[in-house]
Design a protein around this motif. Structure first.
Motif, PDB file in Angstrom:
ATOM      1  N   TYR A 153       0.784  -1.128   0.048  1.00 52.45           N
ATOM      2  CA  TYR A 153      -0.066  -0.062  -0.015  1.00 52.45           C
ATOM      3  C   TYR A 153       0.889   1.192  -0.036  1.00 52.45           C
ATOM      4  CZ  TYR A 153      -3.351   3.594   1.872  1.00 52.45           C
ATOM      5  OH  TYR A 153      -4.032   4.518   2.020  1.00 52.45           O
ATOM      6  N   ASN A 154       1.899   0.992   0.933  1.00 51.22           N
ATOM      7  CA  ASN A 154       2.809   2.461   0.621  1.00 51.22           C
ATOM      8  C   ASN A 154       3.279   2.757  -0.450  1.00 51.22           C
ATOM      9  OD1 ASN A 154       2.153   2.558   3.648  1.00 51.22           O
ATOM     10  ND2 ASN A 154       4.029   1.799   4.204  1.00 51.22           N
ATOM     11  N   ALA A 155       4.056   1.523  -1.000  1.00 50.45           N
ATOM     12  CA  ALA A 155       4.557   1.669  -2.466  1.00 50.45           C
ATOM     13  C   ALA A 155       3.763   2.136  -3.261  1.00 50.45           C
ATOM     14  CB  ALA A 155       4.948   0.251  -3.070  1.00 50.45           C
ATOM     15  N   LEU A 156       2.392   1.860  -3.617  1.00 50.82           N
ATOM     16  CA  LEU A 156       1.240   2.532  -4.448  1.00 50.82           C
ATOM     17  C   LEU A 156       1.037   3.843  -4.104  1.00 50.82           C
ATOM     18  CD1 LEU A 156      -1.042  -0.700  -4.896  1.00 50.82           C
ATOM     19  CD2 LEU A 156       0.277   0.483  -6.650  1.00 50.82           C
ATOM     20  N   TYR A 157       0.937   4.381  -2.889  1.00 52.62           N
ATOM     21  CA  TYR A 157       0.199   5.481  -2.447  1.00 52.62           C
ATOM     22  C   TYR A 157       1.192   6.411  -1.761  1.00 52.62           C
ATOM     23  CZ  TYR A 157      -3.981   3.098  -4.025  1.00 52.62           C
ATOM     24  OH  TYR A 157      -4.957   2.567  -5.007  1.00 52.62           O
ATOM     25  N   LYS A 158       2.161   5.932  -1.168  1.00 51.40           N
ATOM     26  CA  LYS A 158       2.708   6.942  -0.023  1.00 51.40           C
ATOM     27  C   LYS A 158       4.288   7.061  -0.235  1.00 51.40           C
ATOM     28  CE  LYS A 158      -0.203   6.588   3.974  1.00 51.40           C
ATOM     29  NZ  LYS A 158      -0.459   6.442   5.312  1.00 51.40           N
ATOM     30  N   ASN A 159       4.855   6.625  -1.269  1.00 52.50           N
ATOM     31  CA  ASN A 159       6.275   6.730  -1.378  1.00 52.50           C
ATOM     32  C   ASN A 159       6.918   7.519  -2.336  1.00 52.50           C
ATOM     33  OD1 ASN A 159       6.386   4.972   0.978  1.00 52.50           O
ATOM     34  ND2 ASN A 159       6.955   3.130  -0.050  1.00 52.50           N
ATOM     35  N   GLY A 160       6.040   8.190  -3.027  1.00 49.75           N
ATOM     36  CA  GLY A 160       6.207   9.057  -4.055  1.00 49.75           C
ATOM     37  C   GLY A 160       6.565   8.214  -5.419  1.00 49.75           C
ATOM     38  N   LEU A 161       6.113   7.096  -5.698  1.00 50.44           N
ATOM     39  CA  LEU A 161       6.471   6.372  -6.710  1.00 50.44           C
ATOM     40  C   LEU A 161       5.150   6.263  -7.710  1.00 50.44           C
ATOM     41  CD1 LEU A 161       7.796   3.115  -5.257  1.00 50.44           C
ATOM     42  CD2 LEU A 161       8.930   4.861  -5.918  1.00 50.44           C
ATOM     43  N   ASN A 162       5.595   6.251  -8.975  1.00 50.66           N
ATOM     44  CA  ASN A 162       4.024   6.016  -9.941  1.00 50.66           C
ATOM     45  C   ASN A 162       3.793   4.814  -9.960  1.00 50.66           C
ATOM     46  OD1 ASN A 162       5.682   4.783 -12.155  1.00 50.66           O
ATOM     47  ND2 ASN A 162       6.305   6.765 -12.890  1.00 50.66           N
ATOM     48  N   ARG A 163       2.764   4.393 -10.499  1.00 49.22           N
ATOM     49  CA  ARG A 163       2.172   3.042 -10.316  1.00 49.22           C
ATOM     50  C   ARG A 163       3.259   2.138 -10.997  1.00 49.22           C
ATOM     51  NH1 ARG A 163      -3.628   2.226 -12.754  1.00 49.22           N
ATOM     52  NH2 ARG A 163      -3.946   4.013 -11.319  1.00 49.22           N
ATOM     53  N   GLU A 164       3.662   2.277 -12.234  1.00 43.21           N
ATOM     54  CA  GLU A 164       4.588   1.469 -12.858  1.00 43.21           C
ATOM     55  C   GLU A 164       5.860   1.290 -11.723  1.00 43.21           C
ATOM     56  OE1 GLU A 164       7.349   0.789 -16.749  1.00 43.21           O
ATOM     57  OE2 GLU A 164       5.946   2.643 -16.661  1.00 43.21           O
ATOM     58  N   GLN A 165       6.425   2.045 -11.275  1.00 44.16           N
ATOM     59  CA  GLN A 165       7.577   2.044 -10.489  1.00 44.16           C
ATOM     60  C   GLN A 165       6.948   1.327  -9.089  1.00 44.16           C
ATOM     61  OE1 GLN A 165       8.433   6.058  -9.524  1.00 44.16           O
ATOM     62  NE2 GLN A 165      10.091   6.219 -10.915  1.00 44.16           N
ATOM     63  N   ALA A 166       6.003   1.242  -8.403  1.00 43.18           N
ATOM     64  CA  ALA A 166       5.428   0.611  -7.398  1.00 43.18           C
ATOM     65  C   ALA A 166       5.255  -0.898  -7.708  1.00 43.18           C
ATOM     66  CB  ALA A 166       4.327   1.249  -6.877  1.00 43.18           C
ATOM     67  N   MET A 167       4.875  -1.146  -9.098  1.00 41.58           N
ATOM     68  CA  MET A 167       4.563  -2.513  -9.222  1.00 41.58           C
ATOM     69  C   MET A 167       5.799  -3.169  -9.756  1.00 41.58           C
ATOM     70  SD  MET A 167       0.932  -2.008 -11.606  1.00 41.58           S
ATOM     71  CE  MET A 167       1.150  -3.750 -11.975  1.00 41.58           C
ATOM     72  N   ASN A 168       6.619  -2.624 -10.270  1.00 40.24           N
ATOM     73  CA  ASN A 168       8.327  -2.962 -10.379  1.00 40.24           C
ATOM     74  C   ASN A 168       8.720  -3.482  -9.123  1.00 40.24           C
ATOM     75  OD1 ASN A 168       8.119  -3.129 -13.154  1.00 40.24           O
ATOM     76  ND2 ASN A 168       9.180  -1.212 -13.286  1.00 40.24           N
ATOM     77  N   GLN A 169       8.750  -2.676  -8.081  1.00 37.58           N
ATOM     78  CA  GLN A 169       9.415  -2.931  -6.856  1.00 37.58           C
ATOM     79  C   GLN A 169       8.615  -4.064  -6.259  1.00 37.58           C
ATOM     80  OE1 GLN A 169       8.745   0.149  -3.786  1.00 37.58           O
ATOM     81  NE2 GLN A 169      10.282  -0.567  -2.580  1.00 37.58           N
ATOM     82  N   MET A 170       7.307  -4.163  -6.234  1.00 36.72           N
ATOM     83  CA  MET A 170       6.647  -5.515  -5.763  1.00 36.72           C
ATOM     84  C   MET A 170       6.922  -6.742  -6.597  1.00 36.72           C
ATOM     85  SD  MET A 170       2.742  -4.214  -4.547  1.00 36.72           S
ATOM     86  CE  MET A 170       2.522  -3.071  -5.793  1.00 36.72           C
TER      87      MET A 170
END
Length: 267
Positions: free
Chosen positions: A216-233
């Motif tokens: 949740y933090n990666a998607l919404y709170k860490n300043g990442l765009n959605r593609e970056q958040a999904m790559n991290q996950m």
């Protein structure tokens, strides 16, 4: 006691309807020709089951509920469509569930769902298992609600929206975008945190909840765009649990986009 002996004398049951053993049908209920009812169901007074409606065993259909009526869709041209319901569902008073619009299509409910008074399922909705819809929830056509989701009173959901498993929608929320699994929605198309209480009640352990919170933090709170958040996950070992795979699959398959971040609720 036979099935016939459990049908009230004022009920109107078509001779071709199929009624399972042990099912009771209350006064002034109407069961039309193409209806199939499983075993040990309770059809309460003035309920109407019509069209090609098939329900499984041990369902309770409440007072004045209407199951299988034609869709409220201008595209409907009399196609043969249906409502298909599993077993163990509780459908309370004045609930309406409409059959599909297109030929051969169906509105579907799984098992052990609880639909409270006045809820409405439009044509071609797909409801999983153990879903709770509180009073006056309105689901437009083709809405999908996955297993164990909870929708509070007066929630309104736009057509084609998907609600993920274990998600929670706060009362009077309006959704026109997809709500990912495990998250809680409020206001209009806003995600406001995890469904923490629901996850805990459903047996999610502390580590599972911690990783979902990180997602949740990666998607919404860490300043990442959605593609970056999904790559991290997808790539970091921390996120390699089945729950995150479900979350990623849900987001990758969205057609309407996912809900945006909103202020966390006060309670």
């Amino acid at each position: 006691m036979s099935a016939e002996e459990k049908i009230h004398e004022r009920a109107m049951v078509h001779a071709n309807a199929k009624i399972g053993e042990g099912t009771t049908i209350g006064p002034d209920a109407i069961i039309d020709e193409d209806v199939v009812i499983g075993k040990n169901c309770e059809i309460r007074a003035r309920a109407i089951l019509t069209g090609k409606t098939e329900i499984g065993d041990e369902n309770q259909i409440g007072y004045q509920a209407i199951i299988g009526a034609e869709p409220q869709d201008l595209a409907y041209q009399g196609a043969e469509s249906s409502v298909q319901m599993g077993s163990g569902n509780v459908i309370r008073e004045n609930v309406t569930i409409h059959r599909g619009t297109k030929e051969g299509s169906a509105t579907k409910l799984g098992n052990q769902n609880y639909l409270m008074a006045g809820a409405h399922l439009a044509h071609n909705c797909q409801i999983g298992n153990e879903v709770i819809l509180v009073n006056n929830v309105l689901l437009a056509g083709y809405v999908e609600v996955a297993d164990f989701a909870f929708l509070g009173g007066d929630v309104v959901v736009h057509q084609f929206v998907r609600i993920g498993q274990y998600a929670m929608v706060r009362g009077q929320t309006r959704l026109g975008m997809d709500l990912p699994p495990y998250f809680m929605a409020a206001f209009t198309n806003k995600v406001v945190g995890l469904n923490r209480v629901g996850l805990k009640r459903r047996g999610f352990g502390p580590e599972q909840r911690r990783v979902i919170q990180l997602a949740y933090n990666a998607l919404y709170k860490n300043g990442l765009n959605r593609e970056q958040a999904m790559n991290q996950m997808q790539n970091e070992s921390t996120f390699q649990i089945p729950e995150i795979a479900v979350l990623l699959d849900f987001i990758q398959n969205t057609q309407r986009g996912i809900c945006q971040h909103g202020a966390d609720p006060e309670c």
